[in-house]
Design a protein around this motif. Structure first.
Motif, PDB file in Angstrom:
ATOM      1  N   UNK A  39       0.820  -1.201   0.000  1.00 33.11           N
ATOM      2  CA  UNK A  39       0.000   0.000   0.000  1.00 33.11           C
ATOM      3  C   UNK A  39       0.863   1.263   0.000  1.00 33.11           C
ATOM      4  N   UNK A  40       1.919   1.284   0.800  1.00 33.15           N
ATOM      5  CA  UNK A  40       2.818   2.435   0.846  1.00 33.15           C
ATOM      6  C   UNK A  40       3.521   2.621  -0.495  1.00 33.15           C
ATOM      7  N   UNK A  41       4.014   1.541  -1.086  1.00 35.69           N
ATOM      8  CA  UNK A  41       4.677   1.637  -2.381  1.00 35.69           C
ATOM      9  C   UNK A  41       3.715   2.108  -3.476  1.00 35.69           C
ATOM     10  N   UNK A  42       2.471   1.684  -3.406  1.00 36.02           N
ATOM     11  CA  UNK A  42       1.479   2.113  -4.370  1.00 36.02           C
ATOM     12  C   UNK A  42       1.214   3.614  -4.258  1.00 36.02           C
ATOM     13  N   UNK A  43       1.076   4.112  -3.035  1.00 36.04           N
ATOM     14  CA  UNK A  43       0.848   5.547  -2.828  1.00 36.04           C
ATOM     15  C   UNK A  43       2.055   6.356  -3.289  1.00 36.04           C
ATOM     16  N   UNK A  44       3.264   5.881  -2.999  1.00 35.62           N
ATOM     17  CA  UNK A  44       4.475   6.567  -3.446  1.00 35.62           C
ATOM     18  C   UNK A  44       4.521   6.609  -4.976  1.00 35.62           C
ATOM     19  N   UNK A  45       4.160   5.521  -5.628  1.00 37.98           N
ATOM     20  CA  UNK A  45       4.151   5.494  -7.088  1.00 37.98           C
ATOM     21  C   UNK A  45       3.114   6.469  -7.651  1.00 37.98           C
ATOM     22  N   UNK A  46       1.947   6.549  -7.022  1.00 37.84           N
ATOM     23  CA  UNK A  46       0.933   7.497  -7.473  1.00 37.84           C
ATOM     24  C   UNK A  46       1.403   8.942  -7.322  1.00 37.84           C
ATOM     25  N   UNK A  47       2.029   9.247  -6.196  1.00 36.93           N
ATOM     26  CA  UNK A  47       2.530  10.602  -5.962  1.00 36.93           C
ATOM     27  C   UNK A  47       3.645  10.932  -6.944  1.00 36.93           C
ATOM     28  N   UNK A  48       4.541   9.990  -7.188  1.00 31.69           N
ATOM     29  CA  UNK A  48       5.638  10.224  -8.129  1.00 31.69           C
ATOM     30  C   UNK A  48       5.095  10.475  -9.528  1.00 31.69           C
ATOM     31  N   UNK A  49       4.091   9.735  -9.921  1.00 28.07           N
ATOM     32  CA  UNK A  49       3.507   9.937 -11.253  1.00 28.07           C
ATOM     33  C   UNK A  49       2.796  11.280 -11.337  1.00 28.07           C
ATOM     34  N   UNK A  50       2.126  11.691 -10.264  1.00 32.43           N
ATOM     35  CA  UNK A  50       1.416  12.974 -10.272  1.00 32.43           C
ATOM     36  C   UNK A  50       2.409  14.136 -10.304  1.00 32.43           C
ATOM     37  N   UNK A  51       3.507  14.010  -9.590  1.00 35.69           N
ATOM     38  CA  UNK A  51       4.509  15.077  -9.554  1.00 35.69           C
ATOM     39  C   UNK A  51       5.239  15.174 -10.892  1.00 35.69           C
ATOM     40  N   UNK A  52       5.576  14.043 -11.454  1.00 32.21           N
ATOM     41  CA  UNK A  52       6.321  14.017 -12.705  1.00 32.21           C
ATOM     42  C   UNK A  52       5.461  14.455 -13.877  1.00 32.21           C
ATOM     43  N   UNK A  53       4.178  14.183 -13.792  1.00 36.06           N
ATOM     44  CA  UNK A  53       3.285  14.570 -14.868  1.00 36.06           C
ATOM     45  C   UNK A  53       3.360  13.629 -16.046  1.00 36.06           C
ATOM     46  N   UNK A  54       2.712  14.025 -17.109  1.00 36.47           N
ATOM     47  CA  UNK A  54       2.672  13.175 -18.295  1.00 36.47           C
ATOM     48  C   UNK A  54       3.596  13.739 -19.351  1.00 36.47           C
ATOM     49  N   UNK A  55       4.513  12.906 -19.818  1.00 41.12           N
ATOM     50  CA  UNK A  55       5.439  13.334 -20.866  1.00 41.12           C
ATOM     51  C   UNK A  55       4.881  12.966 -22.229  1.00 41.12           C
TER      52      UNK A  55
END
Length: 56
Positions: A39-55
């Motif tokens: 669950x923690x890794x999933x939330x971290x991945x979601x936050x990283x994707x939101x911060x990085x945005x869509x290329x």
């Protein structure tokens, strides 16, 4: 990781049905720890994707 958590959960349920209390509690504890790690890794991945945005 979620697969391992489910595997240990099934082991805990089967052990509890057959009356192996120590094995059931250990397997349930491992399943709980693995689930929260997932669950923690999933939330971290979601936050990283939101911060990085869509290329593009």
């Amino acid at each position: 990781m979620l697969g391992w958590a489910l595997t240990f959960l099934v082991i805990a349920i089967i052990a509890a049905v057959f009356g192996f209390g120590g094995i059931a509690s250990a397997s349930a504890g491992i399943a709980q720890i693995l689930f929260f790690v997932f669950l923690v890794l999933f939330v971290v991945a979601l936050i990283a994707r939101a911060v990085r945005g869509r290329r593009v």
